[in-house]
Design a protein around this motif. Structure first.
Motif, mmCIF file in Angstrom:
data_model
loop_
_atom_site.group_PDB
_atom_site.id
_atom_site.type_symbol
_atom_site.label_atom_id
_atom_site.label_comp_id
_atom_site.label_asym_id
_atom_site.label_seq_id
_atom_site.Cartn_x
_atom_site.Cartn_y
_atom_site.Cartn_z
ATOM 1 N N MET A 115 32.313 29.579 42.386
ATOM 2 C CA MET A 115 31.761 30.924 42.573
ATOM 3 C C MET A 115 32.583 31.914 41.752
ATOM 4 S SD MET A 115 29.163 30.822 44.652
ATOM 5 C CE MET A 115 29.019 32.533 45.116
ATOM 6 N N ILE A 116 31.931 32.984 41.318
ATOM 7 C CA ILE A 116 32.604 34.041 40.553
ATOM 8 C C ILE A 116 32.645 35.301 41.411
ATOM 9 C CG2 ILE A 116 32.475 35.515 38.509
ATOM 10 C CD1 ILE A 116 31.138 33.189 37.068
ATOM 11 N N TYR A 117 33.817 35.902 41.440
ATOM 12 C CA TYR A 117 34.025 37.111 42.223
ATOM 13 C C TYR A 117 34.668 38.189 41.355
ATOM 14 C CZ TYR A 117 33.330 33.921 46.142
ATOM 15 O OH TYR A 117 32.807 33.006 47.003
ATOM 16 N N PHE A 118 34.549 39.422 41.811
ATOM 17 C CA PHE A 118 35.153 40.568 41.149
ATOM 18 C C PHE A 118 35.867 41.398 42.213
ATOM 19 C CE2 PHE A 118 31.491 39.297 38.720
ATOM 20 C CZ PHE A 118 31.950 39.303 37.414
ATOM 21 N N LYS A 119 37.012 41.974 41.851
ATOM 22 C CA LYS A 119 37.731 42.842 42.785
ATOM 23 C C LYS A 119 37.072 44.216 42.781
ATOM 24 C CE LYS A 119 42.340 40.821 42.376
ATOM 25 N NZ LYS A 119 43.751 41.095 42.029
ATOM 26 N N ARG A 120 36.760 44.688 43.975
ATOM 27 C CA ARG A 120 36.122 46.004 44.083
ATOM 28 C C ARG A 120 36.998 47.094 43.481
ATOM 29 N NH1 ARG A 120 31.988 48.095 47.510
ATOM 30 N NH2 ARG A 120 31.976 50.346 47.346
ATOM 31 N N SER A 121 38.308 47.018 43.712
ATOM 32 C CA SER A 121 39.210 48.047 43.185
ATOM 33 C C SER A 121 39.167 48.085 41.660
ATOM 34 C CB SER A 121 40.642 47.792 43.666
ATOM 35 O OG SER A 121 41.107 46.534 43.204
ATOM 36 N N GLU A 122 39.039 46.924 41.010
ATOM 37 C CA GLU A 122 38.967 46.888 39.552
ATOM 38 C C GLU A 122 37.625 47.420 39.047
ATOM 39 O OE1 GLU A 122 39.936 42.937 38.257
ATOM 40 O OE2 GLU A 122 42.033 43.123 38.901
ATOM 41 N N ILE A 123 36.575 47.187 39.818
ATOM 42 C CA ILE A 123 35.255 47.722 39.453
ATOM 43 C C ILE A 123 35.310 49.252 39.486
ATOM 44 C CG2 ILE A 123 32.840 47.912 40.183
ATOM 45 C CD1 ILE A 123 33.260 45.020 41.338
ATOM 46 N N GLU A 124 35.907 49.797 40.542
ATOM 47 C CA GLU A 124 36.004 51.250 40.673
ATOM 48 C C GLU A 124 36.878 51.854 39.574
ATOM 49 O OE1 GLU A 124 37.273 51.706 44.728
ATOM 50 O OE2 GLU A 124 35.272 51.292 45.517
ATOM 51 N N LYS A 125 37.941 51.134 39.171
ATOM 52 C CA LYS A 125 38.802 51.631 38.088
ATOM 53 C C LYS A 125 38.097 51.561 36.741
ATOM 54 C CE LYS A 125 43.158 50.474 40.276
ATOM 55 N NZ LYS A 125 44.307 49.543 40.271
ATOM 56 N N ALA A 126 37.147 50.631 36.585
ATOM 57 C CA ALA A 126 36.439 50.471 35.315
ATOM 58 C C ALA A 126 35.475 51.626 35.052
ATOM 59 C CB ALA A 126 35.686 49.147 35.290
ATOM 60 N N ILE A 127 35.088 52.311 36.109
ATOM 61 C CA ILE A 127 34.178 53.451 35.948
ATOM 62 C C ILE A 127 34.991 54.619 35.407
ATOM 63 C CG2 ILE A 127 32.652 55.071 37.135
ATOM 64 C CD1 ILE A 127 32.094 52.802 39.149
ATOM 65 N N ILE A 128 34.617 55.113 34.268
ATOM 66 C CA ILE A 128 35.401 56.158 33.606
ATOM 67 C C ILE A 128 34.743 57.525 33.780
ATOM 68 C CG2 ILE A 128 36.419 54.594 31.910
ATOM 69 C CD1 ILE A 128 34.355 55.643 29.884
ATOM 70 N N LYS A 129 35.571 58.538 33.784
ATOM 71 C CA LYS A 129 35.102 59.906 33.883
ATOM 72 C C LYS A 129 34.595 60.360 32.524
ATOM 73 C CE LYS A 129 36.669 64.518 35.068
ATOM 74 N NZ LYS A 129 37.798 65.338 35.515
ATOM 75 N N LEU A 130 33.447 60.978 32.510
ATOM 76 C CA LEU A 130 32.887 61.539 31.274
ATOM 77 C C LEU A 130 33.133 63.034 31.278
ATOM 78 C CD1 LEU A 130 29.515 59.585 31.165
ATOM 79 C CD2 LEU A 130 31.636 59.052 29.974
ATOM 80 N N ARG A 131 33.888 63.489 30.313
ATOM 81 C CA ARG A 131 34.232 64.899 30.120
ATOM 82 C C ARG A 131 34.558 65.549 31.417
ATOM 83 N NH1 ARG A 131 30.753 66.905 25.041
ATOM 84 N NH2 ARG A 131 30.371 64.850 24.266
ATOM 85 N N ILE A 144 26.252 42.711 34.049
ATOM 86 C CA ILE A 144 27.555 42.307 34.597
ATOM 87 C C ILE A 144 28.181 41.249 33.689
ATOM 88 C CG2 ILE A 144 28.765 41.303 36.565
ATOM 89 C CD1 ILE A 144 27.619 44.161 37.027
ATOM 90 N N ASN A 145 27.355 40.296 33.205
ATOM 91 C CA ASN A 145 27.853 39.291 32.257
ATOM 92 C C ASN A 145 28.370 39.957 30.983
ATOM 93 O OD1 ASN A 145 27.278 37.101 33.891
ATOM 94 N ND2 ASN A 145 25.260 36.768 33.002
ATOM 95 N N ASN A 146 27.638 40.945 30.489
ATOM 96 C CA ASN A 146 28.068 41.671 29.286
ATOM 97 C C ASN A 146 29.393 42.388 29.518
ATOM 98 O OD1 ASN A 146 25.823 40.835 27.828
ATOM 99 N ND2 ASN A 146 24.633 42.664 28.333
ATOM 100 N N TYR A 147 29.534 43.043 30.685
ATOM 101 C CA TYR A 147 30.782 43.726 31.020
ATOM 102 C C TYR A 147 31.942 42.728 31.074
ATOM 103 C CZ TYR A 147 28.122 47.916 32.476
ATOM 104 O OH TYR A 147 27.312 49.029 32.525
ATOM 105 N N THR A 148 31.656 41.548 31.588
ATOM 106 C CA THR A 148 32.687 40.505 31.675
ATOM 107 C C THR A 148 33.077 40.018 30.280
ATOM 108 O OG1 THR A 148 31.843 39.812 33.839
ATOM 109 C CG2 THR A 148 33.235 38.250 32.667
ATOM 110 N N ASN A 149 32.087 39.752 29.440
ATOM 111 C CA ASN A 149 32.358 39.277 28.078
ATOM 112 C C ASN A 149 33.106 40.313 27.239
ATOM 113 O OD1 ASN A 149 31.103 36.843 28.638
ATOM 114 N ND2 ASN A 149 29.110 37.525 27.867
ATOM 115 N N ARG A 150 32.847 41.592 27.507
ATOM 116 C CA ARG A 150 33.508 42.674 26.759
ATOM 117 C C ARG A 150 34.864 43.040 27.346
ATOM 118 N NH1 ARG A 150 28.801 46.926 26.899
ATOM 119 N NH2 ARG A 150 30.559 48.338 26.545
ATOM 120 N N GLY A 151 35.240 42.405 28.461
ATOM 121 C CA GLY A 151 36.537 42.662 29.081
ATOM 122 C C GLY A 151 36.571 43.886 29.966
#
Length: 92
Positions: free
Chosen positions: A76-92, A59-66
């Motif tokens: 405290m550090i939080y993440f938006k669930r909607s942004e997490i779901e958008k970060a997941i990309i479709k493969l082929r 998770i730290n790596n994902y944050t550092n890589r943007g």
């Protein structure tokens, strides 16, 4: 003319009933179409790591890589669930 409107062949009660009926119909149409946005869900780093089945270091790596955008409040550090779901990309 004083700006008055005359209605012929309708009683005041019938007129008000017709206005009420039309307003009721518009209100029903509006409530059918109106869908409020659900509140944004914020997740901790631990919750995100469990959701994605990865370590907190990843998770730290994902944050550092943007890939994920962190939000903070009171140390405290939080993440938006909607942004997490958008970060997941479709493969082929």
């Amino acid at each position: 003319m004083s700006g008055a409107i005359q209605f012929l062949n309708i009683t005041p009660k019938d007129f008000l009933d017709e206005v009420d009926k039309r307003l009721d119909n518009r209100f029903v149409d509006f409530t059918k179409k109106f869908k409020p946005d659900p509140p944004e869900e914020f997740m901790t780093k631990e919750e995100v790591s469990k959701l994605l089945k990865v370590t907190k270091t990843t998770i730290n790596n994902y944050t550092n890589r943007g890939i994920l955008t962190p939000y903070g409040l009171g140390g405290m550090i939080y993440f938006k669930r909607s942004e997490i779901e958008k970060a997941i990309i479709k493969l082929r």
